[in-house]
Design a protein around this motif. Structure first.
Motif, PDB file in Angstrom:
ATOM      1  N   UNK A 223       1.996  12.885   3.263  1.00 43.95           N
ATOM      2  CA  UNK A 223       0.613  12.455   3.010  1.00 43.95           C
ATOM      3  C   UNK A 223       0.424  10.990   3.373  1.00 43.95           C
ATOM      4  N   UNK A 224       1.380  10.151   3.003  1.00 40.06           N
ATOM      5  CA  UNK A 224       1.289   8.723   3.341  1.00 40.06           C
ATOM      6  C   UNK A 224       1.327   8.547   4.850  1.00 40.06           C
ATOM      7  N   UNK A 225       2.162   9.327   5.511  1.00 38.41           N
ATOM      8  CA  UNK A 225       2.266   9.272   6.972  1.00 38.41           C
ATOM      9  C   UNK A 225       0.926   9.602   7.630  1.00 38.41           C
ATOM     10  N   UNK A 226       0.280  10.650   7.138  1.00 34.00           N
ATOM     11  CA  UNK A 226      -1.027  11.036   7.683  1.00 34.00           C
ATOM     12  C   UNK A 226      -2.072   9.947   7.467  1.00 34.00           C
ATOM     13  N   UNK A 227      -2.086   9.344   6.296  1.00 29.51           N
ATOM     14  CA  UNK A 227      -3.087   8.333   5.956  1.00 29.51           C
ATOM     15  C   UNK A 227      -2.883   7.058   6.758  1.00 29.51           C
ATOM     16  N   UNK A 228      -1.627   6.636   6.891  1.00 26.99           N
ATOM     17  CA  UNK A 228      -1.345   5.338   7.524  1.00 26.99           C
ATOM     18  C   UNK A 228      -1.111   5.422   9.024  1.00 26.99           C
ATOM     19  N   UNK A 229      -0.795   6.626   9.531  1.00 25.25           N
ATOM     20  CA  UNK A 229      -0.483   6.766  10.943  1.00 25.25           C
ATOM     21  C   UNK A 229       0.933   6.318  11.280  1.00 25.25           C
TER      22      UNK A 229
ATOM     23  N   UNK B 276       6.808   9.701   9.299  1.00 24.16           N
ATOM     24  CA  UNK B 276       7.411   9.999   7.998  1.00 24.16           C
ATOM     25  C   UNK B 276       8.698   9.193   7.817  1.00 24.16           C
ATOM     26  N   UNK B 277       9.486   9.082   8.900  1.00 25.19           N
ATOM     27  CA  UNK B 277      10.718   8.291   8.851  1.00 25.19           C
ATOM     28  C   UNK B 277      10.393   6.816   8.618  1.00 25.19           C
ATOM     29  N   UNK B 278       9.330   6.337   9.232  1.00 25.66           N
ATOM     30  CA  UNK B 278       8.900   4.951   9.037  1.00 25.66           C
ATOM     31  C   UNK B 278       8.492   4.690   7.598  1.00 25.66           C
ATOM     32  N   UNK B 279       7.820   5.650   7.008  1.00 24.83           N
ATOM     33  CA  UNK B 279       7.422   5.537   5.599  1.00 24.83           C
ATOM     34  C   UNK B 279       8.668   5.503   4.723  1.00 24.83           C
ATOM     35  N   UNK B 280       9.601   6.407   4.994  1.00 20.23           N
ATOM     36  CA  UNK B 280      10.840   6.468   4.230  1.00 20.23           C
ATOM     37  C   UNK B 280      11.609   5.148   4.325  1.00 20.23           C
ATOM     38  N   UNK B 281      11.706   4.606   5.528  1.00 22.68           N
ATOM     39  CA  UNK B 281      12.402   3.320   5.727  1.00 22.68           C
ATOM     40  C   UNK B 281      11.701   2.193   4.982  1.00 22.68           C
ATOM     41  N   UNK B 282      10.378   2.192   5.047  1.00 20.39           N
ATOM     42  CA  UNK B 282       9.598   1.156   4.367  1.00 20.39           C
ATOM     43  C   UNK B 282       9.816   1.204   2.858  1.00 20.39           C
ATOM     44  N   UNK B 283       9.810   2.398   2.292  1.00 13.33           N
ATOM     45  CA  UNK B 283      10.025   2.558   0.847  1.00 13.33           C
ATOM     46  C   UNK B 283      11.421   2.086   0.467  1.00 13.33           C
TER      47      UNK B 283
ATOM     48  N   UNK C 241       0.833  -1.207   0.000  1.00 13.36           N
ATOM     49  CA  UNK C 241       0.000   0.000   0.000  1.00 13.36           C
ATOM     50  C   UNK C 241       0.871   1.261   0.000  1.00 13.36           C
ATOM     51  N   UNK C 242       1.905   1.269   0.824  1.00 14.34           N
ATOM     52  CA  UNK C 242       2.801   2.428   0.900  1.00 14.34           C
ATOM     53  C   UNK C 242       3.499   2.644  -0.440  1.00 14.34           C
ATOM     54  N   UNK C 243       4.010   1.577  -1.010  1.00 18.68           N
ATOM     55  CA  UNK C 243       4.708   1.685  -2.293  1.00 18.68           C
ATOM     56  C   UNK C 243       3.760   2.162  -3.392  1.00 18.68           C
ATOM     57  N   UNK C 244       2.553   1.643  -3.396  1.00 16.81           N
ATOM     58  CA  UNK C 244       1.567   2.046  -4.396  1.00 16.81           C
ATOM     59  C   UNK C 244       1.236   3.531  -4.262  1.00 16.81           C
ATOM     60  N   UNK C 245       1.028   3.987  -3.041  1.00 20.87           N
ATOM     61  CA  UNK C 245       0.711   5.402  -2.834  1.00 20.87           C
ATOM     62  C   UNK C 245       1.875   6.285  -3.277  1.00 20.87           C
ATOM     63  N   UNK C 246       3.087   5.864  -2.971  1.00 24.59           N
ATOM     64  CA  UNK C 246       4.254   6.695  -3.278  1.00 24.59           C
ATOM     65  C   UNK C 246       4.598   6.698  -4.765  1.00 24.59           C
ATOM     66  N   UNK C 247       4.658   5.513  -5.377  1.00 21.17           N
ATOM     67  CA  UNK C 247       5.116   5.432  -6.767  1.00 21.17           C
ATOM     68  C   UNK C 247       3.999   5.554  -7.795  1.00 21.17           C
ATOM     69  N   UNK C 248       2.835   5.019  -7.501  1.00 24.58           N
ATOM     70  CA  UNK C 248       1.765   5.024  -8.506  1.00 24.58           C
ATOM     71  C   UNK C 248       0.762   6.166  -8.326  1.00 24.58           C
ATOM     72  N   UNK C 249       0.490   6.518  -7.069  1.00 25.28           N
ATOM     73  CA  UNK C 249      -0.487   7.570  -6.823  1.00 25.28           C
ATOM     74  C   UNK C 249       0.161   8.920  -6.535  1.00 25.28           C
TER      75      UNK C 249
END
Length: 111
Positions: free
Chosen positions: A39-45, A48-55, A25-33
């Motif tokens: 924004x991903x951080x707000x949606x997923x809770x 931002x650092x966690x999102x960056x690490x996940x990507x 879901x994170x990858x799809x939001x970042x690369x495709x959407x």
């Protein structure tokens, strides 16, 4: 800030099913959407650092899959050769003697 590698989007299409649902879901939001990390951080809770690490980790995993399986390069090779095959078949079909011979062989196979 991440530098977007748009090739990752293609790897995501090919190998995305190896990621767990959250990372996919994170990858799809970042690369495709085209969502930002914030924004991903707000949606997923997730931070931002966690999102960056996940990507980063997910991208690495997708790249490793391509290094092992080479699906993208195989698909590209097939597409290039498919066009060459189509061109050669068209030349053969334009040659009526060969076309007649092929039709005759096919008729003989049906018997």
């Amino acid at each position: 800030m991440h530098e977007k590698d748009l090739g990752i989007s293609e790897y995501l299409d090919l190998y995305g099913n190896i990621l767990d649902e959250r990372r996919l879901q994170i990858m799809d939001m970042y690369f495709n959407e085209d969502y930002s990390l914030s924004e991903i951080s707000e949606i997923t809770g997730i931070t931002r650092q966690g999102i960056s690490d996940s990507i980063r980790k997910s991208s690495k995993k997708l790249l490793e899959m391509e290094e092992k399986l080479h699906l993208k390069s195989r698909i590209e090779y097939f597409e290039e050769n498919r066009n060459n095959i189509v061109d050669e078949l068209q030349k053969l079909l334009d040659d009526t003697d060969i076309t007649s011979a092929i039709i005759e062989k096919i008729r003989n196979l049906a018997i």
